[in-house]
Design an enzyme around this catalytic site. Structure first.
Site, PDB file in Angstrom:
ATOM      1  N   PRO A 173       0.839  -1.210   0.000  1.00  0.00           N
ATOM      2  CA  PRO A 173       0.000   0.000   0.000  1.00  0.00           C
ATOM      3  C   PRO A 173       0.871   1.256   0.000  1.00  0.00           C
ATOM      4  O   PRO A 173       1.806   1.368   0.788  1.00  0.00           O
ATOM      5  CB  PRO A 173      -0.798  -0.133   1.303  1.00  0.00           C
ATOM      6  CG  PRO A 173      -0.789  -1.590   1.613  1.00  0.00           C
ATOM      7  CD  PRO A 173       0.534  -2.100   1.126  1.00  0.00           C
ATOM      8  N   GLU A 174       0.583   2.188  -0.910  1.00  0.00           N
ATOM      9  CA  GLU A 174       1.336   3.429  -0.996  1.00  0.00           C
ATOM     10  C   GLU A 174       0.489   4.561  -0.417  1.00  0.00           C
ATOM     11  O   GLU A 174      -0.566   4.318   0.174  1.00  0.00           O
ATOM     12  CB  GLU A 174       1.751   3.671  -2.444  1.00  0.00           C
ATOM     13  CG  GLU A 174       2.671   2.562  -2.966  1.00  0.00           C
ATOM     14  CD  GLU A 174       3.194   2.801  -4.367  1.00  0.00           C
ATOM     15  OE1 GLU A 174       3.009   3.909  -4.905  1.00  0.00           O
ATOM     16  OE2 GLU A 174       3.792   1.874  -4.935  1.00  0.00           O
TER      17      GLU A 174
END
Length: 264
Positions: free
Chosen positions: A2-3
């Site tokens: 996840p960014e």
């Protein structure tokens, strides 16, 4: 992994469920994450109320009555909101019970973290972080000065959390494409005009990704299970050998610092 847009999506998704809600109890089923979960975490958290939820870089920061709960999703971590009678799933490692439901942390690879700190800003995980990309501090002039003496390639430069936080692999590839910059060019040759363009595109792409609920490639889903739809807007990432959306060339791929990079 996840960014920034995915973490921001999770933060916003959590707010209606747990903001101003008291933690009734905490269960730790698997303490061996990236950093071992403290033995006293259930005692510290139980009875505290979540005052607000913010994000710093890719960390979820929950302000409590006393101190902060800091969560990082690692490579495969997920936070899900479930009913009080929901059965425990495989890889559910931590559970926070609230009056209206359960917040569960699930992490297949166990590379995330779940910790309490009295003052997160001075914590070692945060002390060397750069500016947030969606703030007024992140400007073309700032990036130009930071790049002036950097020999590292542009892609690695904009992914350096000491420079600017949260510009992960997907969004770095997309921003460089939008700015017409090759990922392997050295950072120090960037002109001020190119830095202005790059900052503008980073901000726009991150904002668009947040509005789309992030990018779901494999594991990511928001708190309520919804997928991120920015994957439909990707112009280069994951599109190797496909036709460029702006010309007839084929998208190419190379590996930089053990990460796949895509460019036209």
């Amino acid at each position: 992994m996840p960014e920034l847009p995915e973490v921001e999506t999770v933060c916003r998704g959590l707010q209606p469920y747990i903001t101003k809600q008291q933690i009734r109890c905490v269960s730790v089923y698997q303490p061996s994450l990236r950093y071992k979960v403290a033995d006293d975490l259930p005692e510290v958290l139980t009875g505290q109320t979540i005052q607000c939820i913010t994000r710093r870089a890719k960390y979820i920061v929950m302000q409590l009555d006393k101190g902060y709960l800091v969560i990082h999703l690692g490579m495969s971590g997920r936070l899900t909101w479930q009913s009080l009678d929901a059965p425990l799933a495989k890889h559910d490692h931590i559970e926070l019970q609230f009056p209206g439901g359960l917040l569960r942390y699930n992490d297949t690879r166990r590379f995330g973290c779940f910790l309490w700190t009295a003052d997160y800003a001075s914590h070692k995980l945060f002390s060397k972080l750069g500016v947030e990309p969606l703030t007024a501090e992140f400007t073309g002039l700032y990036l130009y000065h930071q790049a002036a003496k950097k020999n590292k390639v542009i892609k690695s430069f904009i992914m350096d959390n000491a420079i600017v936080v949260g510009v992960g692999n997907i969004y770095a590839s997309e921003a460089l494409f939008a700015s017409k910059l090759h990922p392997t060019n050295p950072a120090h040759i960037l002109t001020l005009a190119q830095c202005n363009s790059l900052v503008e595109n980073i901000k726009a792409i991150l904002a668009q990704a947040i509005a789309s609920g992030g990018t779901t490639l494999q594991d990511f889903a928001s708190v309520d299970g919804k997928l991120g739809y920015f994957v439909q807007e990707l112009k280069v990432y994951g599109r190797v050998n496909q036709e460029c959306v702006e010309c007839s060339s084929k998208i190419k791929q190379l590996v930089l610092n053990q990460r796949n990079s895509f460019y036209c």
